[in-house]
Write a protein that holds these residues in place. Structure first.
Motif, PDB file in Angstrom:
ATOM      1  N   GLY A 192      36.335  32.405  33.427  1.00 53.32           N
ATOM      2  CA  GLY A 192      35.339  32.655  34.460  1.00 53.32           C
ATOM      3  C   GLY A 192      34.537  33.917  34.206  1.00 53.32           C
ATOM      4  O   GLY A 192      34.651  34.568  33.161  1.00 53.32           O
ATOM      5  N   ALA A 193      33.712  34.249  35.176  1.00 50.50           N
ATOM      6  CA  ALA A 193      32.834  35.410  35.084  1.00 50.50           C
ATOM      7  C   ALA A 193      33.452  36.610  35.776  1.00 50.50           C
ATOM      8  O   ALA A 193      34.199  36.478  36.741  1.00 50.50           O
ATOM      9  CB  ALA A 193      31.478  35.091  35.713  1.00 50.50           C
ATOM     10  N   ILE A 194      33.138  37.793  35.265  1.00 45.11           N
ATOM     11  CA  ILE A 194      33.581  39.041  35.889  1.00 45.11           C
ATOM     12  C   ILE A 194      32.351  39.914  36.118  1.00 45.11           C
ATOM     13  O   ILE A 194      31.336  39.746  35.443  1.00 45.11           O
ATOM     14  CB  ILE A 194      34.640  39.776  35.030  1.00 45.11           C
ATOM     15  CG1 ILE A 194      34.058  40.193  33.688  1.00 45.11           C
ATOM     16  CG2 ILE A 194      35.857  38.895  34.824  1.00 45.11           C
ATOM     17  CD1 ILE A 194      35.023  41.009  32.844  1.00 45.11           C
ATOM     18  N   PRO A 195      32.404  40.826  37.073  1.00 47.06           N
ATOM     19  CA  PRO A 195      31.210  41.587  37.439  1.00 47.06           C
ATOM     20  C   PRO A 195      30.795  42.588  36.376  1.00 47.06           C
ATOM     21  O   PRO A 195      31.610  43.071  35.593  1.00 47.06           O
ATOM     22  CB  PRO A 195      31.633  42.309  38.732  1.00 47.06           C
ATOM     23  CG  PRO A 195      33.120  42.381  38.648  1.00 47.06           C
ATOM     24  CD  PRO A 195      33.550  41.151  37.930  1.00 47.06           C
ATOM     25  N   GLY A 196      29.498  42.892  36.366  1.00 51.95           N
ATOM     26  CA  GLY A 196      28.987  43.944  35.507  1.00 51.95           C
ATOM     27  C   GLY A 196      28.194  43.447  34.323  1.00 51.95           C
ATOM     28  O   GLY A 196      28.274  42.276  33.942  1.00 51.95           O
ATOM     29  N   PRO A 197      27.427  44.337  33.689  1.00 54.06           N
ATOM     30  CA  PRO A 197      26.662  43.977  32.499  1.00 54.06           C
ATOM     31  C   PRO A 197      27.527  44.038  31.253  1.00 54.06           C
ATOM     32  O   PRO A 197      28.681  44.488  31.292  1.00 54.06           O
ATOM     33  CB  PRO A 197      25.585  45.072  32.459  1.00 54.06           C
ATOM     34  CG  PRO A 197      26.286  46.263  33.042  1.00 54.06           C
ATOM     35  CD  PRO A 197      27.207  45.730  34.111  1.00 54.06           C
ATOM     36  N   LYS A 198      26.994  43.586  30.149  1.00 52.39           N
ATOM     37  CA  LYS A 198      27.686  43.732  28.874  1.00 52.39           C
ATOM     38  C   LYS A 198      27.846  45.218  28.561  1.00 52.39           C
ATOM     39  O   LYS A 198      26.908  46.001  28.730  1.00 52.39           O
ATOM     40  CB  LYS A 198      26.899  43.052  27.752  1.00 52.39           C
ATOM     41  CG  LYS A 198      26.816  41.544  27.881  1.00 52.39           C
ATOM     42  CD  LYS A 198      25.976  40.944  26.767  1.00 52.39           C
ATOM     43  CE  LYS A 198      25.848  39.432  26.938  1.00 52.39           C
ATOM     44  NZ  LYS A 198      24.991  38.828  25.887  1.00 52.39           N
ATOM     45  N   GLY A 199      29.037  45.590  28.146  1.00 52.70           N
ATOM     46  CA  GLY A 199      29.319  46.999  27.902  1.00 52.70           C
ATOM     47  C   GLY A 199      29.805  47.753  29.122  1.00 52.70           C
ATOM     48  O   GLY A 199      30.126  48.931  29.041  1.00 52.70           O
ATOM     49  N   GLY A 200      29.870  47.073  30.278  1.00 48.98           N
ATOM     50  CA  GLY A 200      30.317  47.714  31.505  1.00 48.98           C
ATOM     51  C   GLY A 200      31.824  47.925  31.538  1.00 48.98           C
ATOM     52  O   GLY A 200      32.589  47.156  30.951  1.00 48.98           O
ATOM     53  N   LEU A 201      32.246  48.964  32.238  1.00 46.12           N
ATOM     54  CA  LEU A 201      33.670  49.294  32.352  1.00 46.12           C
ATOM     55  C   LEU A 201      34.335  48.366  33.360  1.00 46.12           C
ATOM     56  O   LEU A 201      33.798  48.125  34.448  1.00 46.12           O
ATOM     57  CB  LEU A 201      33.839  50.750  32.785  1.00 46.12           C
ATOM     58  CG  LEU A 201      35.220  51.368  32.604  1.00 46.12           C
ATOM     59  CD1 LEU A 201      35.468  51.636  31.118  1.00 46.12           C
ATOM     60  CD2 LEU A 201      35.346  52.656  33.399  1.00 46.12           C
ATOM     61  N   VAL A 202      35.515  47.838  33.008  1.00 48.63           N
ATOM     62  CA  VAL A 202      36.267  46.976  33.916  1.00 48.63           C
ATOM     63  C   VAL A 202      37.725  47.413  33.935  1.00 48.63           C
ATOM     64  O   VAL A 202      38.230  48.000  32.972  1.00 48.63           O
ATOM     65  CB  VAL A 202      36.181  45.485  33.506  1.00 48.63           C
ATOM     66  CG1 VAL A 202      34.757  44.974  33.632  1.00 48.63           C
ATOM     67  CG2 VAL A 202      36.700  45.266  32.097  1.00 48.63           C
ATOM     68  N   LEU A 203      38.399  47.144  35.046  1.00 48.70           N
ATOM     69  CA  LEU A 203      39.807  47.432  35.214  1.00 48.70           C
ATOM     70  C   LEU A 203      40.550  46.107  35.368  1.00 48.70           C
ATOM     71  O   LEU A 203      40.186  45.292  36.226  1.00 48.70           O
ATOM     72  CB  LEU A 203      40.048  48.314  36.442  1.00 48.70           C
ATOM     73  CG  LEU A 203      39.219  49.592  36.552  1.00 48.70           C
ATOM     74  CD1 LEU A 203      39.585  50.344  37.820  1.00 48.70           C
ATOM     75  CD2 LEU A 203      39.388  50.474  35.334  1.00 48.70           C
ATOM     76  N   ILE A 204      41.575  45.905  34.551  1.00 46.79           N
ATOM     77  CA  ILE A 204      42.348  44.669  34.591  1.00 46.79           C
ATOM     78  C   ILE A 204      43.758  45.012  35.052  1.00 46.79           C
ATOM     79  O   ILE A 204      44.396  45.915  34.496  1.00 46.79           O
ATOM     80  CB  ILE A 204      42.406  44.003  33.200  1.00 46.79           C
ATOM     81  CG1 ILE A 204      40.979  43.806  32.652  1.00 46.79           C
ATOM     82  CG2 ILE A 204      43.114  42.663  33.270  1.00 46.79           C
ATOM     83  CD1 ILE A 204      40.963  43.354  31.211  1.00 46.79           C
ATOM     84  N   SER A 205      44.251  44.287  36.041  1.00 46.12           N
ATOM     85  CA  SER A 205      45.611  44.519  36.541  1.00 46.12           C
ATOM     86  C   SER A 205      46.222  43.204  36.981  1.00 46.12           C
ATOM     87  O   SER A 205      45.519  42.204  37.162  1.00 46.12           O
ATOM     88  CB  SER A 205      45.614  45.529  37.693  1.00 46.12           C
ATOM     89  OG  SER A 205      44.833  45.038  38.769  1.00 46.12           O
ATOM     90  N   ASP A 206      47.539  43.195  37.168  1.00 50.26           N
ATOM     91  CA  ASP A 206      48.214  42.007  37.663  1.00 50.26           C
ATOM     92  C   ASP A 206      47.646  41.601  39.009  1.00 50.26           C
ATOM     93  O   ASP A 206      47.337  42.455  39.854  1.00 50.26           O
ATOM     94  CB  ASP A 206      49.725  42.264  37.811  1.00 50.26           C
ATOM     95  CG  ASP A 206      50.441  42.269  36.461  1.00 50.26           C
ATOM     96  OD1 ASP A 206      49.939  41.604  35.550  1.00 50.26           O
ATOM     97  OD2 ASP A 206      51.474  42.935  36.344  1.00 50.26           O
ATOM     98  N   SER A 207      47.533  40.302  39.227  1.00 48.80           N
ATOM     99  CA  SER A 207      46.949  39.816  40.475  1.00 48.80           C
ATOM    100  C   SER A 207      47.878  40.128  41.654  1.00 48.80           C
ATOM    101  O   SER A 207      49.089  39.962  41.561  1.00 48.80           O
ATOM    102  CB  SER A 207      46.707  38.313  40.382  1.00 48.80           C
ATOM    103  OG  SER A 207      46.230  37.822  41.611  1.00 48.80           O
ATOM    104  N   VAL A 208      47.298  40.555  42.752  1.00 49.37           N
ATOM    105  CA  VAL A 208      48.092  40.841  43.944  1.00 49.37           C
ATOM    106  C   VAL A 208      48.476  39.540  44.661  1.00 49.37           C
ATOM    107  O   VAL A 208      49.379  39.531  45.488  1.00 49.37           O
ATOM    108  CB  VAL A 208      47.323  41.759  44.922  1.00 49.37           C
ATOM    109  CG1 VAL A 208      47.090  43.113  44.297  1.00 49.37           C
ATOM    110  CG2 VAL A 208      46.017  41.130  45.349  1.00 49.37           C
ATOM    111  N   LYS A 209      47.794  38.440  44.347  1.00 43.61           N
ATOM    112  CA  LYS A 209      48.073  37.161  45.004  1.00 43.61           C
ATOM    113  C   LYS A 209      49.124  36.351  44.263  1.00 43.61           C
ATOM    114  O   LYS A 209      49.744  35.474  44.842  1.00 43.61           O
ATOM    115  CB  LYS A 209      46.780  36.342  45.100  1.00 43.61           C
ATOM    116  CG  LYS A 209      45.766  36.887  46.079  1.00 43.61           C
ATOM    117  CD  LYS A 209      44.580  35.957  46.180  1.00 43.61           C
ATOM    118  CE  LYS A 209      43.578  36.452  47.226  1.00 43.61           C
ATOM    119  NZ  LYS A 209      42.410  35.546  47.348  1.00 43.61           N
ATOM    120  N   ALA A 210      49.265  36.596  42.958  1.00 44.51           N
ATOM    121  CA  ALA A 210      50.168  35.766  42.154  1.00 44.51           C
ATOM    122  C   ALA A 210      51.599  35.991  42.599  1.00 44.51           C
ATOM    123  O   ALA A 210      52.002  37.101  42.916  1.00 44.51           O
ATOM    124  CB  ALA A 210      49.993  36.078  40.688  1.00 44.51           C
TER     125      ALA A 210
END
Length: 210
Positions: A192-210
């Motif tokens: 799927g898609a994630i927010p931000g432009p190419k080169g943008g900083l993102v934070l990945i963490s374990d899902s709180v819903k899983a």
């Protein structure tokens, strides 16, 4: 243990599963992220680890931050973020977190900064319907229209949807699937898609819903 990484959005592509189905994915360069600091309940009132991402020249770092990185014996990093984990006892300052802490099938939450679109009108910002473009409406087809009654309440309510700044805000997309992990190149393919432009900083963490 709950996991977290800082990454950079590379872009979108598609990959095929074993059955030949097309899966749209976003590729993220996640890590390597050194642990720069540990926060404990005794000293800070909560448990968390501070990790860094992205190399930066030493001359670009101010003196206090040079001391901060020097105390951890870590090369200066462009970005620092905190992750509150279930237990930080397994991590030490100086440890390197890489993309292989996540595995195919993991559910993750991704936080990014959406693309900034500047000042936008009410139609683009809030999906307002436009007025008729004929029968005397005039050159105001894309205006917001009436803001409320005249004598009562004699004011515009707070939170009224109007034209204004659009985008460039923190956005969280929850419960995404990790489709592929390239540990050698520190790449993670997320469905799927994630927010931000190419080169943008993102934070990945374990899902709180899983």
């Amino acid at each position: 243990m709950k996991k977290g990484l800082i990454g950079k959005k590379i872009g979108m592509t598609q990959i095929f599963d074993e059955k030949g189905n097309v899966i749209p994915v976003t590729v993220v360069e996640a890590g390597p992220c050194p642990v720069v600091m540990k926060k404990t309940i005794e000293n800070d009132g909560y448990e968390a680890v501070q990790i860094g991402f992205g190399d930066v020249k030493v001359q670009r770092v101010n003196k206090p931050m040079k001391g901060h990185f020097g105390k951890a014996d870590v090369a200066p990093k462009k970005s620092l973020r905190e992750f509150r984990l279930d237990s930080i006892s397994e991590l030490n300052v100086g440890d390197i977190l890489k993309a292989d802490i996540f595995a195919v099938g993991d559910k993750v939450d991704v936080v990014g900064t959406s693309k900034g679109k500047g000042t936008a009108g009410s139609i683009k910002r809030w999906n307002f319907a436009r007025l008729k473009e004929s029968h005397g409406t005039g050159p105001v087809a894309r205006h917001a229209g009436s803001l409320g009654a005249c004598s009562d309440p004699s004011r515009v309510y707070k939170g009224k949807k109007l034209a204004g700044h659009l985008g460039h805000e923190r956005v969280t997309i929850k419960n995404l699937n990790v489709v592929k992990v390239d540990a050698e190149n520190n790449l993670i393919a997320i469905k799927g898609a994630i927010p931000g432009p190419k080169g943008g900083l993102v934070l990945i963490s374990d899902s709180v819903k899983a």
